[in-house]
Scaffold this motif. Structure first.
Motif, PDB file in Angstrom:
ATOM      1  N   UNK A 160       0.874  -1.181  -0.130  1.00  0.00           N
ATOM      2  CA  UNK A 160       0.014  -0.004  -0.017  1.00  0.00           C
ATOM      3  C   UNK A 160       0.932   1.408  -0.029  1.00  0.00           C
ATOM      4  N   UNK A 161       2.137   1.220   0.083  1.00  0.00           N
ATOM      5  CA  UNK A 161       3.164   2.261  -0.013  1.00  0.00           C
ATOM      6  C   UNK A 161       3.670   2.505  -1.347  1.00  0.00           C
ATOM      7  N   UNK A 162       3.253   1.874  -2.208  1.00  0.00           N
ATOM      8  CA  UNK A 162       3.736   2.091  -3.337  1.00  0.00           C
ATOM      9  C   UNK A 162       3.730   3.548  -3.917  1.00  0.00           C
ATOM     10  N   UNK A 163       4.920   4.407  -4.143  1.00  0.00           N
ATOM     11  CA  UNK A 163       4.790   5.630  -4.832  1.00  0.00           C
ATOM     12  C   UNK A 163       4.073   5.853  -5.949  1.00  0.00           C
ATOM     13  N   UNK A 164       3.533   4.478  -6.838  1.00  0.00           N
ATOM     14  CA  UNK A 164       3.130   4.890  -7.766  1.00  0.00           C
ATOM     15  C   UNK A 164       1.795   5.265  -7.725  1.00  0.00           C
ATOM     16  N   UNK A 165       1.252   4.921  -6.679  1.00  0.00           N
ATOM     17  CA  UNK A 165      -0.294   5.278  -6.509  1.00  0.00           C
ATOM     18  C   UNK A 165      -0.480   6.877  -6.434  1.00  0.00           C
ATOM     19  N   UNK A 166       0.493   7.639  -5.756  1.00  0.00           N
ATOM     20  CA  UNK A 166       0.367   8.899  -5.682  1.00  0.00           C
ATOM     21  C   UNK A 166       0.498   9.524  -7.181  1.00  0.00           C
ATOM     22  N   UNK A 167       1.397   8.975  -7.986  1.00  0.00           N
ATOM     23  CA  UNK A 167       1.793   9.574  -9.166  1.00  0.00           C
ATOM     24  C   UNK A 167       0.437   9.372 -10.084  1.00  0.00           C
ATOM     25  N   UNK A 168      -0.166   7.956 -10.099  1.00  0.00           N
ATOM     26  CA  UNK A 168      -1.556   7.812 -10.663  1.00  0.00           C
ATOM     27  C   UNK A 168      -2.755   8.924 -10.344  1.00  0.00           C
ATOM     28  N   UNK A 169      -2.716   9.373  -9.105  1.00  0.00           N
ATOM     29  CA  UNK A 169      -3.580  10.512  -8.718  1.00  0.00           C
ATOM     30  C   UNK A 169      -3.372  11.705  -9.176  1.00  0.00           C
ATOM     31  N   UNK A 170      -2.022  12.304  -8.907  1.00  0.00           N
ATOM     32  CA  UNK A 170      -1.689  13.569  -9.156  1.00  0.00           C
ATOM     33  C   UNK A 170      -1.500  13.949 -10.515  1.00  0.00           C
ATOM     34  N   UNK A 171      -0.697  12.943 -11.323  1.00  0.00           N
ATOM     35  CA  UNK A 171      -0.361  13.289 -12.839  1.00  0.00           C
ATOM     36  C   UNK A 171      -1.749  12.825 -13.621  1.00  0.00           C
ATOM     37  N   UNK A 172      -2.336  11.650 -13.228  1.00  0.00           N
ATOM     38  CA  UNK A 172      -3.350  10.885 -14.096  1.00  0.00           C
ATOM     39  C   UNK A 172      -4.858  11.299 -13.850  1.00  0.00           C
ATOM     40  N   UNK A 173      -5.054  11.616 -12.472  1.00  0.00           N
ATOM     41  CA  UNK A 173      -6.372  11.903 -12.115  1.00  0.00           C
ATOM     42  C   UNK A 173      -7.214  10.653 -12.055  1.00  0.00           C
ATOM     43  N   UNK A 174      -6.421   9.313 -11.615  1.00  0.00           N
ATOM     44  CA  UNK A 174      -6.884   8.101 -11.485  1.00  0.00           C
ATOM     45  C   UNK A 174      -7.320   8.131  -9.984  1.00  0.00           C
ATOM     46  N   UNK A 175      -8.656   7.620  -9.786  1.00  0.00           N
ATOM     47  CA  UNK A 175      -9.251   7.602  -8.377  1.00  0.00           C
ATOM     48  C   UNK A 175      -9.527   5.862  -8.303  1.00  0.00           C
ATOM     49  N   UNK A 176      -9.738   5.375  -9.215  1.00  0.00           N
ATOM     50  CA  UNK A 176     -10.029   3.563  -8.723  1.00  0.00           C
ATOM     51  C   UNK A 176      -8.932   2.944  -9.668  1.00  0.00           C
ATOM     52  N   UNK A 177      -8.456   1.669  -9.120  1.00  0.00           N
ATOM     53  CA  UNK A 177      -7.798   0.940  -9.812  1.00  0.00           C
ATOM     54  C   UNK A 177      -8.208  -0.478  -9.892  1.00  0.00           C
ATOM     55  N   UNK A 178      -8.065  -1.609 -10.804  1.00  0.00           N
ATOM     56  CA  UNK A 178      -8.193  -2.691 -10.542  1.00  0.00           C
ATOM     57  C   UNK A 178      -6.594  -3.359 -10.378  1.00  0.00           C
ATOM     58  N   UNK A 179      -6.078  -4.026  -9.561  1.00  0.00           N
ATOM     59  CA  UNK A 179      -4.942  -4.569  -9.545  1.00  0.00           C
ATOM     60  C   UNK A 179      -4.862  -5.983  -9.737  1.00  0.00           C
ATOM     61  N   UNK A 180      -4.322  -6.468 -10.725  1.00  0.00           N
ATOM     62  CA  UNK A 180      -4.267  -7.987 -11.301  1.00  0.00           C
ATOM     63  C   UNK A 180      -2.897  -8.613 -11.139  1.00  0.00           C
TER      64      UNK A 180
END
Length: 479
Positions: A160-180
């Motif tokens: 849950x601490x993956x820095x990629x989550x914040x990049x997806x939110x801040x740069x991409x406007x991504x609010x929901x993800x399916x992790x496969x």
């Protein structure tokens, strides 16, 4: 000494406790089974064992009533409102239109020259399972030890601490993800849907009520991985043979549990892998199928009919344009890239007009990333696909194209009743873009999840940073 992150502190107070039997003790599956045994009737459909042993503990962050005015709105379902307003409060969309009065105490934001959309949903991500730093110690997305591993769950690898989550939110406007889980296997395991918020645990991110998925894969990956080990499958016919053998076992496994849950008697033995497949057969778990070639997608849809399950979406699907009619007939979506192609043989026959042709033929289509960098610019990927379609004479409006980013992935994940569009009563997962979201010059200015402002480009303190990054050089730098 590393400081404790604000997100960590906030979530610590919000995480919920585990379920109990009412006497302060954890609920026992075996106790329920023993009670039903010999009673002349079973425990009831779906009650033979816990189907949710790792429940969501997600709690939304607090927000304030907010009204955004004078903004261009793409509602996510193909609608557009110019010079519009959106009001959200208590985590939900309240109203949208061209004139809305602000309730007392509401935050009012002037959106002149800007665009408001639902938050982006990425249906195909490996964030958390293949996090940053991308080192072998963090590589937890492929249990490539058997051609079928439906017993593994992606959530048990999510960091849950993956820095990629914040990049997806801040740069991409991504609010929901399916992790496969990955695609080395024919059946790679269960996926999980998460809200893009930092938490101490994956369960604190887990989207409440979202169904699980089963990751499946066609084609080159399974036959290459296992063929190189001198075992089945090593061919495409081997892929289908192993799939069919496994589904046949799952049908029998489900039959035994259905009989027990109805009639009682001896409790069948548990098989964690078969639990997942039985969940697919009962419609509880959705199939998310990695597949490139049109002919293979057609075969898989026939296999699904043979064993009584449904493919929710084919992922990558570079040849989906060839079978748009079949996808529409089967109610199966296609999650595609704008222009990734040629990196292996099965990805060769791709065209930039794929998304537009699927839309033109009435199929459910969407963009996806499968990449920690691509997830930060899915709006631009849709812009490329939209332009390719228009050059081919397929005229699709900007507002309709936004369905590829939000509403269609929500439908394929069976969460469209909760998110994916700006409709009263839905989650206030909202992005304010500082211009036209299909421009390479445009970025998210503000991002709300369940009505809580989690990112504000004008407020350096309103930027999610994982606890892992705190105290490190470049902490929180998302430019």
């Amino acid at each position: 000494m590393k400081h404790i992150g604000l997100a960590t502190v906030a979530l610590a107070a919000l995480l919920a406790g585990c379920a109990s039997d009412g006497g302060g003790h954890p609920a026992s599956v075996s106790t329920k089974a023993d009670a039903a045994k010999g009673s002349g009737k079973g425990p009831g459909v779906g009650k033979g064992f816990s189907h949710d042993p790792f429940p969501s503990t997600y709690k939304r962050y607090p927000g304030t009533p907010t009204l955004v005015t004078h903004v261009t709105i793409f509602d996510g379902e193909g609608g557009r409102i110019d010079n519009g307003s959106v009001l959200f409060a208590d985590g939900k969309i309240v109203a949208l239109g061209q004139s809305i009065d602000a309730p007392a105490g509401a935050t009012v934001i002037d959106g002149t020259g800007k665009t408001l959309t639902p938050g982006i949903i990425d249906i195909h991500s490996h964030l958390g399972d293949y996090p940053t730093p991308a080192v072998e110690a963090n590589s937890d997305g492929n249990e490539a030890t058997s051609p079928t591993t439906p017993e593994v769950w992606a959530e048990h690898s999510v960091w849950p601490q993956d820095p990629g989550f914040s990049r997806a939110l801040v740069n991409g406007g991504v609010t929901t993800l399916q992790i496969l889980p990955g695609s080395a296997n024919l059946m790679g395991g269960r996926s999980v849907v998460i809200k893009n918020v930092y938490a101490r645990t994956e369960q604190g991110m887990k989207f409440p009520g979202a169904p699980y998925g089963l990751k499946m894969a066609c084609g080159e990956n399974p036959k290459r991985v296992y063929g190189s080990k001198g075992r089945e499958p090593s061919t495409r016919m081997g892929n289908i043979a192993v799939d069919r053998q496994t589904w046949a076992k799952a049908v029998e496994y489900k039959r035994k549990w259905d009989k027990y849950e109805k009639d009682g008697g001896e409790v069948p033995g548990r098989d964690i892998a078969m639990d997942t497949l039985a969940g697919v057969l009962s419609g509880e778990i959705l199939v998310q199928n990695h597949c490139y070639r049109a002919d293979e997608m057609a075969i898989v849809m026939d296999m699904a009919k043979e064993f009584g399950y449904h493919v929710s979406a084919f992922h990558h699907a570079v040849e989906a344009y060839k079978i748009a009619d079949l996808l529409k007939q089967n109610g199966t979506c296609a999650a595609v890239w704008a222009d990734w192609w040629g990196f292996k043989m099965e990805s060769y026959d791709a065209i930039g007009e794929n998304l537009a042709l699927l839309q033109k033929n009435g199929a459910c289509a969407m963009i996806h990333s499968d990449d920690e960098n691509g997830i930060q610019r899915l709006n631009q990927e849709v812009a490329k696909a939209l332009a390719a379609g228009r050059r081919a004479g397929i005229q699709i409006s900007d507002a309709v194209a936004w369905e590829w980013l939000t509403y269609n992935p929500a439908k394929a994940l069976h969460i469209a009743d909760k998110t994916g569009s700006l409709k009263p009563g839905k989650m206030a997962d909202v992005v304010l873009w500082n211009g036209n979201p299909f421009s390479v010059y445009t970025r998210p200015e503000k991002v709300w999840i369940d009505g809580a402002l989690l990112y504000d480009a004008n407020d350096p303190k309103r930027r999610p940073v994982s606890d892992f990054e705190l105290g490190q050089p470049g902490s929180g730098d998302v430019k």
